[in-house]
Design a protein around this motif. Structure first.
Motif: not given
Length: 287
Positions: A17-19, A181-185, A190-195
């Protein structure tokens, strides 16, 4: 082990949810299924040869159901509190348990669950996002299909092979929606690690603990403990996301939990009764 797995699942859902602002619900789905597929393929090392076309169709169907269930769940989570979403989603396995029981008394548990869902709305469905409720009901239906598809794949493939292959199918099915939905993100470390953390918390750890728990628990006892999911989700939503619940909503969640436990016990009684006849085959454990 079961309760720890449930807590990990809700921690993963809270992190997801935070992501959402950065990746969107469908971006999170792709990362969760993608990382889960990689982890399971490394652990299971499934054999690719020697399977029938029927077995492969079962795996593909299972993977598509996995993708659909996760997409609908996270889309609902973007519009509804975590506890509400999980409570509505639990209705899928609940209805399946009521049907499996084939007892008139089992429908009493379905009625109790309906009262719980009405109470969950706090006395009026206008408090809940209607599209979010539709997504959650779709996730509930998908969860029931997931249970049936999982049982079929479990008969066709040994150990975790079928689940690992199905997770690859699900990740590929979610890939285009995740890219949109996410595109370049999706290239941010950091986002990959949280994913990856969402995948480990929501899938890898719970699956491992559930497998270990099923070696020590009867299937019916395991299913009853899994009925506590709405309670752990509500607690996680309150502690981690600041999603407060009214007393009427808490009563509604408690009623759905009670209905789930009652329906599972009713189905277990029927399964046990079926094994008492001399000519009756052993009943399959409840999923």
């Amino acid at each position: 082990m079961v309760v720890t797995g449930l807590v990990c699942q809700e921690l993963g859902a809270s992190l997801a949810v935070l992501l959402f602002p950065a990746l969107g619900p469908l971006g999170i789905v792709f990362l969760r299924l993608g990382f889960s597929a990689v982890i399971l393929m490394v652990i299971a090392r499934p054999r690719l040869r020697g399977h029938t076309p029927t077995a492969w169709r079962s795996v593909v169907g299972f993977g598509l159901v996995l993708a659909l269930m996760n997409c609908l769940f996270y889309l609902a989570l973007a519009r509804l509190p975590l506890g509400v979403t999980v409570t509505i989603e639990v209705l899928g396995p609940l209805v399946l348990s009521v049907i499996a029981a084939r007892r008139a008394s089992a429908w009493l548990w379905a009625g109790l669950a309906l009262i719980g869902v009405i109470a969950l709305a706090g006395g009026g469905w206008d408090r809940l996002d209607p599209i979010g409720v539709l997504f959650a009901l779709g996730a509930a239906s998908s969860w029931a299909l997931y249970i049936l598809a999982s049982a079929r794949v479990g008969r066709e493939f040994p150990r975790l092979d079928g689940l690992a292959l199905a997770m690859v199918v699900g990740a590929l099915a979610a890939l285009p929606w995740g890219l949109i939905a996410a595109g370049g993100s999706l290239v941010r470390i950091d986002l990959l690690a949280l994913g990856a953390a969402v995948a480990v918390l929501s899938s890898t750890i719970p699956y491992a603990l559930e497998l270990l728990a099923l070696r020590r628990l009867a299937a019916s006892a395991f299913a009853i403990l899994m009925s506590l999911a709405p309670a752990t989700a509500t607690l996680a939503g309150w502690l981690l996301l600041g999603q407060a619940m009214t007393w009427l909503e808490i009563v509604g969640i408690a009623l759905v939990i009670a209905a789930s436990i009652g329906a599972v016990r009713a189905a277990s009684v029927r399964a046990a009764a079926g094994t008492r006849g001399a000519e009756a085959p052993p009943a399959e454990p409840l999923p």
